[in-house]
Design a protein around this motif. Structure first.
Motif, PDB file in Angstrom:
ATOM      1  N   UNK A 472      23.223   8.411 -13.012  1.00 56.57           N
ATOM      2  CA  UNK A 472      22.021   7.810 -13.591  1.00 56.57           C
ATOM      3  C   UNK A 472      21.594   8.553 -14.860  1.00 56.57           C
ATOM      4  N   UNK A 473      21.629   9.883 -14.796  1.00 58.36           N
ATOM      5  CA  UNK A 473      21.219  10.647 -15.973  1.00 58.36           C
ATOM      6  C   UNK A 473      22.205  10.419 -17.103  1.00 58.36           C
ATOM      7  N   UNK A 474      23.471  10.332 -16.741  1.00 62.40           N
ATOM      8  CA  UNK A 474      24.473  10.088 -17.781  1.00 62.40           C
ATOM      9  C   UNK A 474      24.211   8.763 -18.485  1.00 62.40           C
ATOM     10  N   UNK A 475      23.778   7.806 -17.704  1.00 62.40           N
ATOM     11  CA  UNK A 475      23.495   6.499 -18.304  1.00 62.40           C
ATOM     12  C   UNK A 475      22.217   6.552 -19.123  1.00 62.40           C
ATOM     13  N   UNK A 476      21.314   7.386 -18.645  1.00 54.49           N
ATOM     14  CA  UNK A 476      20.001   7.477 -19.255  1.00 54.49           C
ATOM     15  C   UNK A 476      20.071   8.114 -20.640  1.00 54.49           C
ATOM     16  N   UNK A 477      20.936   9.122 -20.794  1.00 57.24           N
ATOM     17  CA  UNK A 477      21.043   9.787 -22.091  1.00 57.24           C
ATOM     18  C   UNK A 477      22.185   9.156 -22.882  1.00 57.24           C
ATOM     19  N   UNK A 478      21.960   8.958 -24.176  1.00 56.58           N
ATOM     20  CA  UNK A 478      22.939   8.188 -24.966  1.00 56.58           C
ATOM     21  C   UNK A 478      24.142   9.008 -25.407  1.00 56.58           C
ATOM     22  N   UNK A 479      24.932   9.486 -24.454  1.00 56.09           N
ATOM     23  CA  UNK A 479      26.107  10.262 -24.828  1.00 56.09           C
ATOM     24  C   UNK A 479      27.198   9.344 -25.357  1.00 56.09           C
ATOM     25  N   UNK A 480      28.016   9.902 -26.256  1.00 50.49           N
ATOM     26  CA  UNK A 480      29.154   9.155 -26.765  1.00 50.49           C
ATOM     27  C   UNK A 480      30.439   9.645 -26.123  1.00 50.49           C
ATOM     28  N   UNK A 481      30.475  10.967 -25.890  1.00 51.78           N
ATOM     29  CA  UNK A 481      31.710  11.578 -25.410  1.00 51.78           C
ATOM     30  C   UNK A 481      31.437  12.499 -24.237  1.00 51.78           C
ATOM     31  N   UNK A 482      32.415  12.578 -23.368  1.00 55.67           N
ATOM     32  CA  UNK A 482      32.318  13.502 -22.245  1.00 55.67           C
ATOM     33  C   UNK A 482      33.476  14.480 -22.353  1.00 55.67           C
ATOM     34  N   UNK A 483      33.175  15.780 -22.266  1.00 52.78           N
ATOM     35  CA  UNK A 483      34.252  16.767 -22.319  1.00 52.78           C
ATOM     36  C   UNK A 483      34.467  17.330 -20.919  1.00 52.78           C
ATOM     37  N   UNK A 512      31.234   4.069 -18.015  1.00 56.83           N
ATOM     38  CA  UNK A 512      29.998   4.262 -18.775  1.00 56.83           C
ATOM     39  C   UNK A 512      30.218   4.098 -20.282  1.00 56.83           C
ATOM     40  N   UNK A 513      31.456   3.785 -20.635  1.00 51.51           N
ATOM     41  CA  UNK A 513      31.752   3.556 -22.050  1.00 51.51           C
ATOM     42  C   UNK A 513      31.786   4.844 -22.868  1.00 51.51           C
TER      43      UNK A 513
END
Ligand code: C2E
Ligand code: MG
Ligand code: MG
Length: 571
Positions: A472-483, A512-513
């Motif tokens: 949910x938090x990952x979706x909530x914050x507008x991240x572009x990339x995950x390392x 999550x794109x």
């Protein structure tokens, strides 16, 4: 004259609202239903907070106190309670003493509880409370352990005794791993109970401790004395870590909790030993969890002196331009081409050589110097992007940002200004936020991240897997990339657990794109597994160590880009 029910209600409501006291109603299980106006003001309740999402315990404690649990124990057992209690300010999280009367309202016929009511009067002005708060300063009310000032006093005595006896004292700084996660998933109330259990386990396991104290939220200090050598201190730390193999029982469930420990061994001054132990635990955590790290600090010893001078020197180092930035390429796995690079700071410390960031970032964070370091790194990243752009190469650069920068309301503006100054397009800059930080103060940090996104920069979530973020938090914050953290990547080739973990992380990131970068790729086996799992980008020693700006420019402007893998400077 008689009043209608409606009139009674209105009269009572205005009565309650005209009181200066905090007056609240909750359901028998503690779910909040009502807080009067004065009460809202007293605890600086945010206007947009829906109180039905809160619990009585959220108000009457910050991290639990004896008075709090005593009070809660009573009212949840259906008994009224009166005494010195607590209220928590929602804005600054500080608790203050109140005179509390809590009542269990019951159904007149069944006698079952139907609501909990509490009336709390601010006692801050009243002198009598001073005595009580002195008591609390000396003792942690939740765990009953001694507080910090007592600990320091005992430590000083221990050090003096040890020096006389030719023995050593040792401070063990114990930090509960992933406590934020526990707090978030179990709620404050239950997490407090768990902390009490953790304290008890430390008491039982730290045999021979001179003092055990609660230092802060999930941090504990243990003082050992009369040690003859460093090995003894390590052995104690190892035993403590093992003592946490056994799960805790929380609401009938087994909860596994591990601790990381920083040990300062030796006889210097008390506050320095605590600082060094804190540093050691930071190092232990950065190398993984459930570990310990030991720092030796005998009076006048190299390490202790080293620490103090490093502290002073770091201030000067920034002014003298001793900090510099290296860049580590990030490659596209399909063709191994460099598509980005991560800026990593280094300190060229005179007479010591190059100091890696893990040895000074923590110090920089605790002294606020990190903002200046961050600015320097941002500038070198922008300068590099500009140099490359001028040569017709478009590369994205990632910089690491720390929590202190993200809670600075001017941070996004500062970044934008630098981008403009260097004529760099915001889309060429990525800001990496480590997972644990991203989840910390989600409101403030979320605001800065939103501003940065609006400005056009990209945001990465760094070291993914080491923190405790929810989908949910990952979706909530507008991240572009995950390392994906190196810890998982290092075991991805063994077809063990981490293969499945990495597969799951990739699936989630795809859903999550988010784009994905695998960190710390060192072997071609790891690379093969990542390719198999569909991971698009990677970074690691297999491709290149962090290299200087000049080297990177040379590689990227090298005519035959396809030959990069064979290029000598490019390991
Ligand atoms: P990070 O952001 O996760 O950076 C990646 C770290 O992994 C770097 O360590 C890099 O040298 C190392 N690394 C890369 N590939 C491999 C590999 O294949 N194997 C192994 N074993 N290690 C690899 P470094 O440069 O020591 O930086 C450590 C951490 O310090 C960074 O972790 C980052 O969190 C922090 N840091 C570095 N520069 C800055 C900065 O400018 N600002 C802030 N706030 N933090 C920084
Ligand atoms: Mg990073
Ligand atoms: Mg990382």
């Amino acid at each position: 004259m008689t009043f209608s029910t409606e009139q009674w209600r209105n009269h009572f409501e205005s009565l309650v609202n005209n009181s200066d006291d905090f007056i609240a109603l909750a359901t028998p299980s503690g779910k909040m239903v009502y807080v009067n106006d004065a009460g809202k003001e007293l605890v600086s309740l945010p206007d947009d907070l829906d109180i039905s999402d809160t619990h009585l315990a959220d108000f009457v404690t910050s991290h639990g106190t004896l008075a709090y649990s005593e009070e809660m124990d009573h009212i949840f057992a259906g008994e009224n309670w009166k005494g010195t209690g607590w209220l928590r300010n929602w804005t600054n999280n500080k608790i203050f003493a109140v005179q509390a009367t809590s009542i269990v309202l019951t159904d007149p016929i069944s006698n079952e509880p139907v609501a909990l009511a509490t009336i709390r009067r601010d006692l801050r002005e009243i002198n009598a409370v001073k005595l009580e708060s002195d008591r609390l300063r000396l003792h942690d009310p939740l765990t009953g352990l001694s507080g910090r000032s007592q600990f320091e006093k005992k430590l000083e005595e221990s050090i003096a005794r040890s020096i006389m006896n030719g023995r050593y004292a040792s401070v063990l700084f114990v930090d509960v791993d992933r406590f934020h996660e526990i707090n978030a998933s179990l709620g404050h109330f239950v997490a407090d109970g768990l902390l009490v259990q953790v304290a008890n386990r430390l008491r039982n396991s730290a045999v021979g401790a001179q003092a055990i104290s609660r230092f802060g939220g999930d941090e504990f200090l243990i003082l050992m004395e009369n040690l003859t050598d460093k090995k003894q201190a390590s052995e104690i730390a190892r035993r403590l870590i093992v003592a946490f193999d056994e799960p805790f029982v929380v609401e009938k469930n087994d909860v596994f909790v591990s601790v990381s420990i920083g040990v300062c061994f030796g006889n210097t001054n008390a506050s320095q030993m605590i600082v060094l132990a804190d540093q050691a635990v930071y190092q232990a955590k950065s190398r993984g969890r459930a570990r310990f790290e030991i720092i030796e600090a005998t009076l006048g010893s190299q390490v202790a002196d080293d620490h103090v001078s490093k502290y002073r020197e770091l201030h000067l180092a920034i002014d003298r331009g001793e900090l510099f930035t290296l860049f580590q390429p990030i490659v596209r796995l399909t063709d191994k081409k460099i598509v980005a690079a991560e800026a990593l700071v280094r300190w060229m410390r005179p007479n010591h050589g190059i100091v890696p960031p893990l040895e000074f970032i923590h110090l920089a964070e605790s002294t606020g110097l990190i903002s200046r370091i961050g600015e320097l790194v941002l500038k070198s990243a922008c300068a590099l992007i500009k140099t490359l752009n001028d040569q017709g190469v478009s590369l994205r650069i990632a910089i690491n940002v720390s929590q202190l920068q993200l809670v600075d309301p001017n941070f996004a503006l500062m970044v934008t200004n630098e981008l403009i100054r260097y004529e760099v397009s915001p889309g060429q800059l990525t800001l990496e936020v480590t997972e644990s930080v991203a989840m910390d103060d989600i409101e403030t940090i979320g605001r800065t991240i939103a501003q940065l996104k609006e400005a056009g920069t990209l945001i990465s979530i760094d070291d993914f897997g080491t923190g405790y973020s929810s989908v949910r938090t990952l979706r909530h914050l507008p991240f572009d990339t995950l390392k994906i953290d190196r810890e998982f990547v290092s075991a991805v080739d063994e077809l063990g657990n981490d293969y499945a973990v990495v597969r799951a992380i990739i699936a989630m990131a795809n859903a999550l794109g988010l784009s994905i970068v695998a960190e710390g790729v060192e072997t071609s086996d790891q690379q093969d597994s990542l390719v198999q799992l569909g991971c698009p980008y990677a970074q690691g020693f297999l491709y290149s160590h962090p290299i200087s700006e000049g080297e990177l420019v040379a590689i990227l402007t090298f005519d035959d880009l396809d030959n990069i893998e064979q290029s000598p400077g490019f390991l």
